[in-house]
Design an enzyme around this catalytic site. Sequence first.
Site, PDB file in Angstrom:
ATOM      1  N   SER A  11       0.866  -1.171   0.000  1.00 34.65           N
ATOM      2  CA  SER A  11       0.000   0.000   0.000  1.00 34.65           C
ATOM      3  C   SER A  11       0.907   1.225   0.000  1.00 34.65           C
ATOM      4  O   SER A  11       2.089   1.135   0.340  1.00 34.65           O
ATOM      5  CB  SER A  11      -0.938  -0.003   1.216  1.00 34.65           C
ATOM      6  N   GLU A  13       1.369   5.619   0.700  1.00 33.37           N
ATOM      7  CA  GLU A  13       0.883   6.860   1.304  1.00 33.37           C
ATOM      8  C   GLU A  13       1.266   8.041   0.427  1.00 33.37           C
ATOM      9  O   GLU A  13       2.411   8.166  -0.016  1.00 33.37           O
ATOM     10  CB  GLU A  13       1.479   7.046   2.695  1.00 33.37           C
ATOM     11  N   ALA A  47       0.363  18.291   9.236  1.00 29.08           N
ATOM     12  CA  ALA A  47       0.636  18.598  10.641  1.00 29.08           C
ATOM     13  C   ALA A  47      -0.414  19.559  11.189  1.00 29.08           C
ATOM     14  O   ALA A  47      -0.729  20.573  10.569  1.00 29.08           O
ATOM     15  CB  ALA A  47       2.026  19.194  10.784  1.00 29.08           C
ATOM     16  N   PHE A 214      13.384  13.682   9.945  1.00 26.02           N
ATOM     17  CA  PHE A 214      12.121  13.008  10.243  1.00 26.02           C
ATOM     18  C   PHE A 214      12.300  12.040  11.411  1.00 26.02           C
ATOM     19  O   PHE A 214      11.470  11.955  12.315  1.00 26.02           O
ATOM     20  CB  PHE A 214      11.622  12.231   9.024  1.00 26.02           C
TER      21      PHE A 214
END
Length: 292
Positions: A11, A13, A47, A214
Amino acid sequence: MKGYAMTPEVSFEFFPPKNLEAAFRLHEAVQSLAPLAPRFVSVTYGAGGTTRALTREAAETLHKTAGLRVAAHLTCVDATRAETLDIVQSYAKAGIKDIVALRGDAPKGATRFEAHPEGFASSVELIAALKAAGDFNIRVGAYPEPHPEATYEGADIDHLKRKFDAGADEAITQFFFAPEPFLRFRDACAKAGIDGMITPGIMPIENWTGAKRFAASCGASIPAELDDAFAKAARDGREELLATAHATELCDILMLEGVERFHFYTLNRPTLTRDVCLALGIAPHASLRNVA
Protein backbone atom coordinates in the site's frame (compact mmCIF):
# COMPACT_ATOMS: atom_id res chain seq x y z
CA MET A 1 13.81 -17.69 9.97
CA LYS A 2 10.93 -18.38 7.58
CA GLY A 3 11.33 -18.78 3.85
CA TYR A 4 8.79 -17.07 1.59
CA ALA A 5 7.31 -17.79 -1.79
CA MET A 6 4.52 -15.21 -1.95
CA THR A 7 4.82 -11.78 -3.49
CA PRO A 8 4.10 -9.21 -0.77
CA GLU A 9 1.03 -7.00 -0.78
CA VAL A 10 1.72 -3.28 -0.72
CA SER A 11 0.00 0.00 0.00
CA PHE A 12 1.16 3.58 -0.56
CA GLU A 13 0.88 6.86 1.30
CA PHE A 14 0.51 10.18 -0.52
CA PHE A 15 0.02 13.70 0.76
CA PRO A 16 -2.53 16.16 -0.68
CA PRO A 17 -1.25 18.80 -3.12
CA LYS A 18 -1.27 22.45 -2.11
CA ASN A 19 -0.86 23.94 -5.59
CA LEU A 20 -1.20 23.04 -9.27
CA GLU A 21 2.38 21.85 -9.65
CA ALA A 22 2.00 19.57 -6.65
CA ALA A 23 -1.28 18.26 -8.08
CA PHE A 24 0.50 17.21 -11.28
CA ARG A 25 3.22 15.57 -9.18
CA LEU A 26 0.62 13.59 -7.24
CA HIS A 27 -1.07 12.57 -10.49
CA GLU A 28 2.24 11.30 -11.85
CA ALA A 29 3.02 9.44 -8.62
CA VAL A 30 -0.36 7.71 -8.70
CA GLN A 31 0.04 6.75 -12.36
CA SER A 32 3.46 5.31 -11.63
CA LEU A 33 2.40 3.21 -8.61
CA ALA A 34 -1.23 2.25 -9.30
CA PRO A 35 -0.21 -0.50 -11.78
CA LEU A 36 1.37 -2.31 -8.82
CA ALA A 37 -2.18 -3.02 -7.59
CA PRO A 38 -1.92 -1.67 -4.03
CA ARG A 39 -4.28 -2.94 -1.33
CA PHE A 40 -5.11 0.70 -0.70
CA VAL A 41 -3.55 4.15 -0.81
CA SER A 42 -3.71 6.62 2.06
CA VAL A 43 -3.85 10.40 2.00
CA THR A 44 -2.28 12.28 4.90
CA TYR A 45 -3.85 15.06 6.95
CA GLY A 46 -0.94 17.44 7.39
CA ALA A 47 0.64 18.60 10.64
CA GLY A 48 -1.93 20.08 12.98
CA GLY A 49 -4.77 19.27 10.58
CA THR A 50 -3.57 21.95 8.17
CA THR A 51 -4.70 20.13 5.03
CA ARG A 52 -8.13 18.95 6.19
CA ALA A 53 -10.03 20.19 3.11
CA LEU A 54 -7.21 19.27 0.75
CA THR A 55 -7.09 15.74 2.17
CA ARG A 56 -10.80 15.30 1.60
CA GLU A 57 -10.56 16.60 -1.96
CA ALA A 58 -7.53 14.45 -2.82
CA ALA A 59 -9.02 11.31 -1.26
CA GLU A 60 -12.31 11.68 -3.09
CA THR A 61 -10.56 12.46 -6.37
CA LEU A 62 -8.32 9.38 -6.15
CA HIS A 63 -11.32 7.24 -5.29
CA LYS A 64 -13.39 8.53 -8.23
CA THR A 65 -10.78 8.92 -10.97
CA ALA A 66 -8.17 6.28 -10.17
CA GLY A 67 -10.45 3.53 -8.97
CA LEU A 68 -8.21 2.94 -5.97
CA ARG A 69 -9.24 1.93 -2.49
CA VAL A 70 -8.49 5.09 -0.52
CA ALA A 71 -7.87 5.41 3.21
CA ALA A 72 -8.28 9.00 4.34
CA HIS A 73 -6.31 10.22 7.34
CA LEU A 74 -8.32 11.78 10.14
CA THR A 75 -7.03 13.40 13.33
CA CYS A 76 -8.38 14.86 16.54
CA VAL A 77 -6.63 18.20 16.07
CA ASP A 78 -8.53 21.49 16.17
CA ALA A 79 -12.03 20.14 15.52
CA THR A 80 -15.14 19.34 17.52
CA ARG A 81 -16.54 15.83 17.62
CA ALA A 82 -19.42 16.94 15.41
CA GLU A 83 -17.09 18.47 12.82
CA THR A 84 -14.94 15.35 12.75
CA LEU A 85 -17.92 13.03 12.34
CA ASP A 86 -19.33 15.28 9.59
CA ILE A 87 -16.09 14.70 7.68
CA VAL A 88 -16.44 10.97 8.25
CA GLN A 89 -19.97 10.95 6.87
CA SER A 90 -18.88 12.95 3.82
CA TYR A 91 -16.30 10.26 3.13
CA ALA A 92 -18.95 7.57 3.48
CA LYS A 93 -21.24 9.37 1.02
CA ALA A 94 -18.33 9.52 -1.44
CA GLY A 95 -17.84 5.77 -1.11
CA ILE A 96 -14.73 5.96 1.10
CA LYS A 97 -15.03 3.57 4.03
CA ASP A 98 -11.35 3.34 5.01
CA ILE A 99 -10.04 5.75 7.66
CA VAL A 100 -6.57 6.12 9.17
CA ALA A 101 -7.49 7.34 12.65
CA LEU A 102 -4.75 9.32 14.42
CA ARG A 103 -4.53 11.65 17.39
CA GLY A 104 -2.46 14.05 15.33
CA ASP A 105 0.50 16.29 16.09
CA ALA A 106 0.38 19.64 17.80
CA PRO A 107 -0.70 22.55 15.59
CA LYS A 108 2.04 24.80 14.28
CA GLY A 109 3.40 26.97 17.08
CA ALA A 110 2.23 24.63 19.86
CA THR A 111 4.62 22.43 21.80
CA ARG A 112 2.18 19.60 22.58
CA PHE A 113 -1.19 18.24 21.55
CA GLU A 114 -4.15 19.87 23.26
CA ALA A 115 -7.59 18.41 22.68
CA HIS A 116 -10.31 20.72 21.42
CA PRO A 117 -12.73 21.42 24.31
CA GLU A 118 -15.51 19.73 22.33
CA GLY A 119 -13.29 17.33 20.40
CA PHE A 120 -11.82 13.88 20.75
CA ALA A 121 -9.11 13.71 23.38
CA SER A 122 -7.28 10.73 21.89
CA SER A 123 -7.11 8.38 18.95
CA VAL A 124 -8.80 5.72 21.10
CA GLU A 125 -11.86 7.96 21.51
CA LEU A 126 -11.87 8.67 17.77
CA ILE A 127 -11.63 4.96 16.91
CA ALA A 128 -14.54 4.09 19.20
CA ALA A 129 -16.67 6.83 17.61
CA LEU A 130 -15.81 5.62 14.11
CA LYS A 131 -16.73 2.09 15.07
CA ALA A 132 -20.10 3.32 16.29
CA ALA A 133 -20.66 5.61 13.29
CA GLY A 134 -20.71 2.99 10.56
CA ASP A 135 -19.04 0.13 8.76
CA PHE A 136 -15.58 1.67 8.48
CA ASN A 137 -12.27 -0.12 8.06
CA ILE A 138 -10.10 1.60 10.65
CA ARG A 139 -6.33 1.76 10.47
CA VAL A 140 -4.18 3.27 13.19
CA GLY A 141 -0.57 4.25 13.80
CA ALA A 142 1.98 2.23 15.77
CA TYR A 143 5.48 2.98 17.00
CA PRO A 144 8.06 0.15 16.88
CA GLU A 145 10.45 2.47 18.70
CA PRO A 146 9.32 4.64 21.63
CA HIS A 147 7.11 7.57 20.71
CA PRO A 148 8.72 10.86 21.82
CA GLU A 149 5.85 11.32 24.29
CA ALA A 150 5.99 7.78 25.73
CA THR A 151 6.29 7.98 29.51
CA TYR A 152 7.34 4.41 30.29
CA GLU A 153 8.76 1.32 28.60
CA GLY A 154 5.99 -0.51 26.79
CA ALA A 155 3.69 2.51 26.66
CA ASP A 156 3.38 2.27 22.87
CA ILE A 157 2.35 -1.39 23.08
CA ASP A 158 -0.25 -0.66 25.77
CA HIS A 159 -1.64 2.21 23.71
CA LEU A 160 -1.81 0.09 20.56
CA LYS A 161 -3.72 -2.59 22.45
CA ARG A 162 -6.26 0.03 23.54
CA LYS A 163 -6.67 1.04 19.88
CA PHE A 164 -7.37 -2.52 18.79
CA ASP A 165 -9.71 -3.02 21.74
CA ALA A 166 -11.58 0.13 20.65
CA GLY A 167 -12.16 -1.30 17.16
CA ALA A 168 -9.07 -0.81 15.00
CA ASP A 169 -8.68 -3.29 12.13
CA GLU A 170 -5.02 -2.76 11.25
CA ALA A 171 -1.98 -0.85 12.50
CA ILE A 172 0.64 0.78 10.28
CA THR A 173 3.97 1.48 11.91
CA GLN A 174 6.16 4.51 11.80
CA PHE A 175 9.15 3.98 9.53
CA PHE A 176 12.36 2.40 10.80
CA PHE A 177 15.80 1.86 9.28
CA ALA A 178 16.68 -1.65 10.51
CA PRO A 179 14.52 -4.77 10.89
CA GLU A 180 15.21 -5.43 14.58
CA PRO A 181 12.99 -2.65 16.02
CA PHE A 182 9.98 -3.90 14.09
CA LEU A 183 10.59 -7.57 14.87
CA ARG A 184 11.04 -6.87 18.59
CA PHE A 185 7.88 -4.75 18.55
CA ARG A 186 5.88 -7.43 16.75
CA ASP A 187 6.99 -10.05 19.28
CA ALA A 188 6.17 -7.76 22.21
CA CYS A 189 2.72 -7.05 20.77
CA ALA A 190 2.00 -10.76 20.42
CA LYS A 191 3.14 -11.31 24.02
CA ALA A 192 0.76 -8.53 25.13
CA GLY A 193 -2.16 -10.31 23.46
CA ILE A 194 -2.39 -8.12 20.37
CA ASP A 195 -3.47 -10.28 17.45
CA GLY A 196 -4.49 -7.54 15.00
CA MET A 197 -2.64 -6.95 11.74
CA ILE A 198 0.52 -4.87 12.15
CA THR A 199 1.93 -3.64 8.84
CA PRO A 200 5.46 -2.22 8.73
CA GLY A 201 5.83 1.28 7.31
CA ILE A 202 8.75 1.59 4.88
CA MET A 203 10.23 4.91 3.77
CA PRO A 204 12.65 4.63 0.83
CA ILE A 205 15.25 7.29 1.54
CA GLU A 206 15.00 10.08 -1.03
CA ASN A 207 17.18 12.44 0.97
CA TRP A 208 19.28 11.21 3.89
CA THR A 209 19.49 14.59 5.61
CA GLY A 210 15.71 14.93 5.50
CA ALA A 211 15.23 11.32 6.61
CA LYS A 212 17.38 11.91 9.67
CA ARG A 213 15.36 15.00 10.50
CA PHE A 214 12.12 13.01 10.24
CA ALA A 215 13.66 10.27 12.39
CA ALA A 216 14.61 12.73 15.13
CA SER A 217 11.06 14.07 15.28
CA CYS A 218 9.39 10.66 15.61
CA GLY A 219 11.92 8.72 17.67
CA ALA A 220 13.29 6.41 14.97
CA SER A 221 16.87 5.35 15.69
CA ILE A 222 19.58 5.94 13.09
CA PRO A 223 22.06 3.07 12.62
CA ALA A 224 25.61 4.42 12.58
CA GLU A 225 26.56 2.11 9.73
CA LEU A 226 23.72 3.47 7.59
CA ASP A 227 24.81 7.04 8.29
CA ASP A 228 28.34 6.14 7.22
CA ALA A 229 27.07 4.37 4.10
CA PHE A 230 25.08 7.40 2.96
CA ALA A 231 28.05 9.69 3.61
CA LYS A 232 30.18 7.51 1.33
CA ALA A 233 27.41 7.18 -1.25
CA ALA A 234 27.05 10.98 -1.39
CA ARG A 235 30.72 11.32 -2.26
CA ASP A 236 30.34 8.78 -5.07
CA GLY A 237 26.95 9.91 -6.35
CA ARG A 238 25.35 6.56 -5.42
CA GLU A 239 22.65 7.72 -3.00
CA GLU A 240 19.74 6.47 -5.12
CA LEU A 241 21.36 3.06 -5.62
CA LEU A 242 22.01 2.74 -1.89
CA ALA A 243 18.49 3.86 -1.01
CA THR A 244 16.96 1.23 -3.30
CA ALA A 245 19.25 -1.50 -2.01
CA HIS A 246 18.64 -0.57 1.63
CA ALA A 247 14.82 -0.56 1.39
CA THR A 248 14.80 -3.76 -0.66
CA GLU A 249 17.06 -5.56 1.81
CA LEU A 250 14.97 -4.31 4.75
CA CYS A 251 11.80 -5.70 3.17
CA ASP A 252 13.56 -8.91 2.18
CA ILE A 253 14.65 -9.59 5.76
CA LEU A 254 11.16 -8.87 7.06
CA MET A 255 9.64 -11.21 4.49
CA LEU A 256 11.99 -13.96 5.66
CA GLU A 257 10.50 -13.34 9.11
CA GLY A 258 6.97 -13.83 7.83
CA VAL A 259 5.92 -10.28 6.91
CA GLU A 260 3.51 -10.32 3.96
CA ARG A 261 2.49 -6.65 3.66
CA PHE A 262 4.28 -3.32 3.45
CA HIS A 263 3.06 0.27 3.55
CA PHE A 264 5.34 2.67 1.67
CA TYR A 265 5.69 6.33 2.59
CA THR A 266 6.19 7.73 -0.93
CA LEU A 267 6.43 11.48 -0.18
CA ASN A 268 4.71 11.76 -3.61
CA ARG A 269 7.99 10.66 -5.22
CA PRO A 270 7.29 7.27 -6.75
CA THR A 271 10.55 6.20 -8.37
CA LEU A 272 12.32 4.61 -5.40
CA THR A 273 9.14 2.98 -4.12
CA ARG A 274 8.40 1.54 -7.56
CA ASP A 275 11.96 0.24 -7.94
CA VAL A 276 11.84 -1.44 -4.53
CA CYS A 277 8.49 -3.05 -5.33
CA LEU A 278 9.82 -4.35 -8.64
CA ALA A 279 12.87 -5.76 -6.85
CA LEU A 280 10.51 -7.60 -4.49
CA GLY A 281 8.83 -9.26 -7.46
CA ILE A 282 5.69 -7.12 -7.67
CA ALA A 283 4.83 -7.01 -11.37
CA PRO A 284 2.81 -4.13 -12.85
CA HIS A 285 -0.69 -4.96 -14.04
CA ALA A 286 -1.00 -3.79 -17.63
CA SER A 287 -4.72 -3.13 -17.25
CA LEU A 288 -4.02 -0.58 -14.50
CA ARG A 289 -1.41 1.52 -16.26
CA ASN A 290 -3.70 4.49 -17.00
CA VAL A 291 -5.92 4.58 -13.98
CA ALA A 292 -5.41 8.22 -13.01
